[in-house]
Design a protein around this motif. Structure first.
Motif, PDB file in Angstrom:
ATOM      1  N   GLY A 128      26.684 -21.497 116.239  1.00 20.95           N
ATOM      2  CA  GLY A 128      25.743 -21.672 114.972  1.00 20.95           C
ATOM      3  C   GLY A 128      24.443 -21.666 115.045  1.00 20.95           C
ATOM      4  N   THR A 129      23.844 -22.269 114.047  1.00 20.26           N
ATOM      5  CA  THR A 129      22.273 -22.185 114.132  1.00 20.26           C
ATOM      6  C   THR A 129      21.837 -23.219 113.139  1.00 20.26           C
ATOM      7  OG1 THR A 129      20.261 -20.768 113.397  1.00 20.26           O
ATOM      8  CG2 THR A 129      21.996 -20.660 111.768  1.00 20.26           C
ATOM      9  N   GLN A 130      20.680 -23.820 113.900  1.00 23.36           N
ATOM     10  CA  GLN A 130      20.006 -24.916 113.274  1.00 23.36           C
ATOM     11  C   GLN A 130      18.615 -24.610 113.182  1.00 23.36           C
ATOM     12  OE1 GLN A 130      21.019 -28.650 112.620  1.00 23.36           O
ATOM     13  NE2 GLN A 130      18.899 -28.133 111.519  1.00 23.36           N
ATOM     14  N   GLY A 131      18.064 -25.040 111.890  1.00 17.90           N
ATOM     15  CA  GLY A 131      16.681 -24.602 111.425  1.00 17.90           C
ATOM     16  C   GLY A 131      15.901 -25.914 111.116  1.00 17.90           C
TER      17      GLY A 131
ATOM     18  N   LEU B 199      20.047 -25.866 122.459  1.00 23.76           N
ATOM     19  CA  LEU B 199      19.535 -25.212 121.181  1.00 23.76           C
ATOM     20  C   LEU B 199      18.055 -24.275 121.533  1.00 23.76           C
ATOM     21  CD1 LEU B 199      21.188 -27.623 119.789  1.00 23.76           C
ATOM     22  CD2 LEU B 199      19.526 -27.290 117.990  1.00 23.76           C
ATOM     23  N   ARG B 200      17.934 -23.149 121.258  1.00 24.51           N
ATOM     24  CA  ARG B 200      17.018 -22.225 121.565  1.00 24.51           C
ATOM     25  C   ARG B 200      16.625 -21.212 120.823  1.00 24.51           C
ATOM     26  NH1 ARG B 200      21.053 -20.226 126.223  1.00 24.51           N
ATOM     27  NH2 ARG B 200      22.031 -18.535 125.045  1.00 24.51           N
TER      28      ARG B 200
ATOM     29  N   LEU C 233      16.926 -21.799 115.495  1.00 23.15           N
ATOM     30  CA  LEU C 233      17.595 -21.992 116.829  1.00 23.15           C
ATOM     31  C   LEU C 233      19.014 -21.769 116.815  1.00 23.15           C
ATOM     32  CD1 LEU C 233      15.934 -25.259 117.710  1.00 23.15           C
ATOM     33  CD2 LEU C 233      14.964 -23.007 118.115  1.00 23.15           C
ATOM     34  N   VAL C 234      19.686 -21.007 117.921  1.00 20.61           N
ATOM     35  CA  VAL C 234      20.981 -20.940 118.014  1.00 20.61           C
ATOM     36  C   VAL C 234      21.568 -22.065 118.564  1.00 20.61           C
ATOM     37  CG1 VAL C 234      21.390 -18.533 117.822  1.00 20.61           C
ATOM     38  CG2 VAL C 234      20.633 -19.470 120.186  1.00 20.61           C
TER      39      VAL C 234
END
Length: 213
Positions: free
Chosen positions: A93-96, A20-21, A83-84
């Motif tokens: 996907g993405t995580q916030g 994740l970045r 983050l992607v």
């Protein structure tokens, strides 16, 4: 190097299968493509803001604009880190994770989505575990909160697996209809007791002032 001026670009969260970045422009292009291809069954709407109801091209552009807007609005007392999630070199996907007045409240919220082809593979759990490790181990959070609509069994299941407890309900209007959201809350003890996924955090120290730490 851009990370010299905006150290969040050097932050990395690593789980057994994911990195994740903060996305660069290439990552954002990949994320926009994933969003345009679909992230949920069109017959249901898992988001309070129905941003996925637009045509694919608009969904893609909106994805880019959302990330740029979050970068521009960042402040140590009101931040949202999006983050992607990258699997085998592919953005999936993405995580916030976000917070307001974090230095005082020590509380974060989370949200995420995955391309439909990546559902039901455990990635959502790894993504959430990564930002929970960042919050609790990296930033010394005391609480994490989440919410999922009553019919979103997948999101609710991830929360329960990671130790969240029910924390009441919230009511929203989505697509012109009333829907019920289930609020959930995780404290530091619950996080520690339910850790099952190894998470490595890299590049955090120069970012700490940006988080209000």
């Amino acid at each position: 190097m851009i990370a010299e001026h905006w150290p969040l670009f050097g932050l990395r969260l690593r789980t057994p299968r994911l990195e994740l970045r903060v996305p660069d422009l290439t990552d954002l292009a990949g994320l926009a493509q994933v969003a345009a291809a679909g992230v949920h069954d069109p017959g249901v709407m898992p988001f309070v803001v129905p941003w996925t109801d637009r045509p694919p091209g608009e969904v893609a552009r909106g994805t880019l604009q959302f990330h740029w807007r979050m970068w521009g609005q960042w402040a140590p007392d009101d931040w949202a880190l999006h983050l992607v999630a990258v699997h085998d070199g592919q953005v999936i996907g993405t995580q916030g994770v976000d917070a307001r007045r974090f230095a005082v409240l020590r509380e974060v919220g989370t949200g995420s989505w995955l391309g439909r082809e990546h559902h039901s593979r455990g990635f959502g759990t790894e993504m959430r575990a990564a930002v929970l490790a960042l919050a609790f181990a990296g930033l010394d959070a005391q609480w994490a909160i989440s919410e999922a609509f009553a019919d979103n069994a997948a999101s609710y299941g991830v929360s329960r697996k990671l130790g969240y407890a029910d924390d009441g309900i919230a009511r929203h209007v989505v697509r012109g209809e009333a829907v019920v959201g289930r609020r959930l809350r995780l404290d530091r003890a619950g996080w520690a007791a339910n850790r099952t996924i190894d998470v490595r955090i890299e590049g955090l120290e120069p970012c700490l002032p940006l988080f209000g730490c």
